[in-house]
Every structure is written in structure tokens, then in C-alpha cells.
Design a protein around this motif. Structure first.
Motif, PDB file in Angstrom:
ATOM      1  N   CYS A  81       0.970  -1.242  -0.004  1.00 41.73           N
ATOM      2  CA  CYS A  81      -0.042   0.048  -0.058  1.00 41.73           C
ATOM      3  C   CYS A  81       1.065   1.198   0.049  1.00 41.73           C
ATOM      4  O   CYS A  81       1.605   1.305   0.825  1.00 41.73           O
ATOM      5  CB  CYS A  81      -0.958  -0.046   1.377  1.00 41.73           C
ATOM      6  N   ILE A  82       0.740   2.086  -0.957  1.00 45.33           N
ATOM      7  CA  ILE A  82       1.781   2.770  -1.395  1.00 45.33           C
ATOM      8  C   ILE A  82       1.382   4.556  -1.343  1.00 45.33           C
ATOM      9  O   ILE A  82       0.190   4.396  -2.405  1.00 45.33           O
ATOM     10  CB  ILE A  82       2.664   2.784  -2.750  1.00 45.33           C
ATOM     11  N   SER A  83       1.693   5.505  -0.734  1.00 43.64           N
ATOM     12  CA  SER A  83       1.316   6.666  -0.892  1.00 43.64           C
ATOM     13  C   SER A  83       2.388   7.658  -0.653  1.00 43.64           C
ATOM     14  O   SER A  83       3.572   7.228  -0.274  1.00 43.64           O
ATOM     15  CB  SER A  83      -0.077   7.138   0.041  1.00 43.64           C
ATOM     16  N   HIS A  84       2.109   8.948  -0.485  1.00 38.29           N
ATOM     17  CA  HIS A  84       3.092   9.978   0.144  1.00 38.29           C
ATOM     18  C   HIS A  84       3.055  10.137   1.428  1.00 38.29           C
ATOM     19  O   HIS A  84       3.801  10.893   2.317  1.00 38.29           O
ATOM     20  CB  HIS A  84       3.134  11.264  -0.772  1.00 38.29           C
ATOM     21  N   ASP A  85       2.050   9.541   2.214  1.00 34.32           N
ATOM     22  CA  ASP A  85       1.767   9.747   3.599  1.00 34.32           C
ATOM     23  C   ASP A  85       3.189   9.403   4.250  1.00 34.32           C
ATOM     24  O   ASP A  85       3.835   8.590   3.802  1.00 34.32           O
ATOM     25  CB  ASP A  85       0.885   8.796   4.189  1.00 34.32           C
ATOM     26  N   ASP A 110      11.541  11.052  -1.974  1.00 36.39           N
ATOM     27  CA  ASP A 110      11.920  11.886  -3.203  1.00 36.39           C
ATOM     28  C   ASP A 110      10.919  11.792  -4.154  1.00 36.39           C
ATOM     29  O   ASP A 110      10.995  12.428  -5.226  1.00 36.39           O
ATOM     30  CB  ASP A 110      13.378  11.456  -3.813  1.00 36.39           C
ATOM     31  N   GLY A 111       9.790  11.123  -3.912  1.00 32.43           N
ATOM     32  CA  GLY A 111       8.661  11.131  -4.960  1.00 32.43           C
ATOM     33  C   GLY A 111       9.019  10.270  -6.204  1.00 32.43           C
ATOM     34  O   GLY A 111       8.414  10.052  -7.079  1.00 32.43           O
ATOM     35  N   SER A 112      10.105   9.578  -6.191  1.00 35.41           N
ATOM     36  CA  SER A 112      10.533   8.779  -7.494  1.00 35.41           C
ATOM     37  C   SER A 112       9.878   7.618  -7.815  1.00 35.41           C
ATOM     38  O   SER A 112       9.499   7.610  -9.029  1.00 35.41           O
ATOM     39  CB  SER A 112      11.944   8.240  -7.343  1.00 35.41           C
ATOM     40  N   PHE A 113       8.963   6.929  -6.942  1.00 39.30           N
ATOM     41  CA  PHE A 113       7.931   6.109  -7.306  1.00 39.30           C
ATOM     42  C   PHE A 113       7.180   6.589  -8.131  1.00 39.30           C
ATOM     43  O   PHE A 113       6.788   6.040  -9.508  1.00 39.30           O
ATOM     44  CB  PHE A 113       7.563   5.424  -6.096  1.00 39.30           C
ATOM     45  N   LEU A 119       2.266   8.176 -12.173  1.00 38.73           N
ATOM     46  CA  LEU A 119       1.053   8.170 -11.667  1.00 38.73           C
ATOM     47  C   LEU A 119       0.789   9.390 -10.693  1.00 38.73           C
ATOM     48  O   LEU A 119       0.068   9.827 -10.069  1.00 38.73           O
ATOM     49  CB  LEU A 119       0.723   6.934 -11.175  1.00 38.73           C
ATOM     50  N   ASN A 120       1.845  10.340 -10.717  1.00 35.10           N
ATOM     51  CA  ASN A 120       1.851  11.427  -9.837  1.00 35.10           C
ATOM     52  C   ASN A 120       0.832  12.480 -10.461  1.00 35.10           C
ATOM     53  O   ASN A 120       0.628  12.666 -11.698  1.00 35.10           O
ATOM     54  CB  ASN A 120       3.127  12.368  -9.889  1.00 35.10           C
ATOM     55  N   ILE A 121       0.037  13.109  -9.469  1.00 30.36           N
ATOM     56  CA  ILE A 121      -1.111  13.938  -9.950  1.00 30.36           C
ATOM     57  C   ILE A 121      -0.365  15.457 -10.355  1.00 30.36           C
ATOM     58  O   ILE A 121       0.395  15.849  -9.404  1.00 30.36           O
ATOM     59  CB  ILE A 121      -2.117  14.255  -9.153  1.00 30.36           C
ATOM     60  N   THR A 122      -0.502  15.926 -11.517  1.00 36.42           N
ATOM     61  CA  THR A 122       0.283  17.199 -11.854  1.00 36.42           C
ATOM     62  C   THR A 122      -0.595  18.472 -11.905  1.00 36.42           C
ATOM     63  O   THR A 122      -0.210  19.653 -12.301  1.00 36.42           O
ATOM     64  CB  THR A 122       1.090  17.012 -12.891  1.00 36.42           C
ATOM     65  N   SER A 123      -1.888  18.551 -11.535  1.00 33.13           N
ATOM     66  CA  SER A 123      -2.742  19.511 -11.502  1.00 33.13           C
ATOM     67  C   SER A 123      -3.945  19.385 -10.555  1.00 33.13           C
ATOM     68  O   SER A 123      -4.155  18.310  -9.971  1.00 33.13           O
ATOM     69  CB  SER A 123      -3.392  19.887 -12.967  1.00 33.13           C
ATOM     70  N   GLY A 124      -4.363  20.533 -10.171  1.00 33.79           N
ATOM     71  CA  GLY A 124      -5.681  20.373  -9.193  1.00 33.79           C
ATOM     72  C   GLY A 124      -5.151  20.167  -7.686  1.00 33.79           C
ATOM     73  O   GLY A 124      -3.908  20.434  -7.492  1.00 33.79           O
ATOM     74  N   PRO A 125      -6.182  20.264  -6.595  1.00 29.47           N
ATOM     75  CA  PRO A 125      -6.065  20.403  -5.495  1.00 29.47           C
ATOM     76  C   PRO A 125      -5.124  19.208  -4.797  1.00 29.47           C
ATOM     77  O   PRO A 125      -4.611  19.365  -3.728  1.00 29.47           O
ATOM     78  CB  PRO A 125      -7.403  20.244  -4.765  1.00 29.47           C
ATOM     79  N   LEU A 126      -4.893  17.948  -5.529  1.00 30.68           N
ATOM     80  CA  LEU A 126      -4.149  17.000  -5.202  1.00 30.68           C
ATOM     81  C   LEU A 126      -2.695  16.950  -5.787  1.00 30.68           C
ATOM     82  O   LEU A 126      -2.060  15.973  -5.943  1.00 30.68           O
ATOM     83  CB  LEU A 126      -5.100  15.711  -5.062  1.00 30.68           C
ATOM     84  N   GLU A 127      -2.612  17.953  -6.256  1.00 29.82           N
ATOM     85  CA  GLU A 127      -1.261  18.155  -7.068  1.00 29.82           C
ATOM     86  C   GLU A 127       0.032  17.599  -6.209  1.00 29.82           C
ATOM     87  O   GLU A 127       0.094  17.821  -5.230  1.00 29.82           O
ATOM     88  CB  GLU A 127      -0.639  19.528  -7.375  1.00 29.82           C
ATOM     89  N   ALA A 128       0.799  16.782  -6.848  1.00 32.45           N
ATOM     90  CA  ALA A 128       1.998  16.029  -6.229  1.00 32.45           C
ATOM     91  C   ALA A 128       1.762  14.787  -5.408  1.00 32.45           C
ATOM     92  O   ALA A 128       2.519  14.104  -4.978  1.00 32.45           O
ATOM     93  CB  ALA A 128       2.843  17.008  -5.423  1.00 32.45           C
ATOM     94  N   LEU A 129       0.502  14.445  -5.136  1.00 30.96           N
ATOM     95  CA  LEU A 129       0.092  13.248  -4.582  1.00 30.96           C
ATOM     96  C   LEU A 129      -0.029  12.298  -5.792  1.00 30.96           C
ATOM     97  O   LEU A 129       0.230  12.210  -6.954  1.00 30.96           O
ATOM     98  CB  LEU A 129      -1.095  13.246  -3.615  1.00 30.96           C
ATOM     99  N   HIS A 130      -0.267  10.818  -5.368  1.00 28.17           N
ATOM    100  CA  HIS A 130      -0.324   9.602  -6.337  1.00 28.17           C
ATOM    101  C   HIS A 130      -1.913   9.470  -6.808  1.00 28.17           C
ATOM    102  O   HIS A 130      -2.880   9.959  -6.089  1.00 28.17           O
ATOM    103  CB  HIS A 130       0.131   8.446  -5.523  1.00 28.17           C
ATOM    104  N   SER A 131      -2.115   9.309  -7.908  1.00 26.85           N
ATOM    105  CA  SER A 131      -3.358   9.098  -8.280  1.00 26.85           C
ATOM    106  C   SER A 131      -3.645   7.642  -7.801  1.00 26.85           C
ATOM    107  O   SER A 131      -3.094   6.760  -7.438  1.00 26.85           O
ATOM    108  CB  SER A 131      -3.631   8.987  -9.968  1.00 26.85           C
TER     109      SER A 131
END
Length: 165
Positions: A81-85, A110-113, A119-131
Motif C-alpha cells: 500500500c503506497i502513498s506519499h503519507d 523523493d517522490g521517485s516512485f 502516476l503523480n497528479i500534476t494539477s488540481g488540489p491533489l497536485e504532487a500526490l499519487h493518483s
């Protein structure tokens, strides 16, 4: 680049998921004990990558619970189970819920995964999190199945992912 939605609003991701039949990119993620885990650490096991924005949201939490339940019945299979948390958030959640059949990993360093898996979100309110995605790998790290959930607030297709195993 893919487009998914968040409550009906279009948002972009950084790329495309790995193609079925290809080798999954290696990764370095942080476990709850702050150790580093790589894809090669799971060689010889089938692997389900349950990827989501944050364990502190209802849908993400439900996906961890559901895969935890399903994982207890799967032979030679690891659910990551993978996230930026932060690892502390993963440990708190899984500890409070009594979830012991999944392995929580964080991409916070480092967000490399997210970059390497597209699968990084690049726009919107969740930008920089994983989709929200599910990727299933065989024992050699070959991609068997992928799903990038079209609407982030929806749960993944558990049945299809598990069937790919």
C-alpha cells in the motif's frame, strides 16, 4: 500523461502506467520502520501495488482494508500500500485498524516512485500526490494488470486485480 477526475473535475497525471507485459520499474520506498524497501525485496512473490493519494481519506482507507482482507487468502502474494503519507501515518492507521496482511510504504523522500510509474497528479488540489492505481506483478516483476481509477474518489476494481493473480 493521463487524465483522471476528482469529483468530476479533470486533473492530469505525470505519465502513463507501466504496460502489461513489461518489467515494472524498480523503486526505493520507506517502510513503517523507516527502512528502505525495493521491488527486488519482493522477488519470488506476486505483488499487488495498491497506490493512493492518502490513507487519511475514506476511499484510500477502504482500499487498504479491502486488500488486507483479500491478502489473507492469497498464497505467495504481497500487497504493498503506497502513498506519499509519512510512514508514521501508515503505521498509525494500520495499527488502529488491526491490519496485518498489507505492507505500507511511503514515497515521501523523493517522490521517485510516482514519477517512475507515471502516476503523480500534476494539477488540481491533489497536485504532487499519487493518483489511485492498482498494478499487479508476477513473481519476476512483470506487469500483469494495471488500473488507473478514472475517478479518484472511486474504489479500484478489486475483483479484476485479484483475478489477474
Amino acid at each position: 500523461m493521463a487524465t483522471v477526475t476528482l469529483k468530476g473535475n479533470a486533473i492530469k497525471t505525470s505519465g502513463e502506467l507501466p504496460k502489461v507485459g513489461t518489467k515494472a520499474p524498480d523503486f526505493s520506498l520507506t517502510a513503517n520502520d523507516l527502512s528502505t524497501k525495493k521491488l527486488s525485496d519482493f522477488a519470488g512473490s506476486k505483488v499487488v501495488l495498491n497506490i493512493f493519494p492518502s490513507v487519511d481519506t475514506g476511499t484510500c482507507a477502504q482500499s487498504v482494508r479491502q486488500f488486507n482482507k483479500e491478502a489473507s487468502e492469497m498464497k505467495n502474494t504481497k500487497v504493498l500500500c503506497i502513498s506519499h503519507d509519512l510512514p508514521f501515518a501508515h503505521a498509525r492507521f494500520c495499527g488502529a485498524e488491526g491490519l496485518e496482511n498489507v505492507i505500507s510504504l511511503s514515497d515521501f523522500k523523493d517522490g521517485s516512485f510516482g514519477k517512475n510509474y507515471g502516476l503523480n497528479i500534476t494539477s488540481g488540489p491533489l497536485e504532487a500526490l499519487h493518483s489511485r492505481c492498482v498494478i499487479v506483478l508476477d513473481e519476476k516483476g512483470t506487469v500483469l494488470y494495471t488500473e488507473q481509477v478514472p475517478e479518484i474518489v472511486d474504489e479500484p476494481n478489486y475483483e479484476a486485480a485479484l483475478k489477474a493473480l
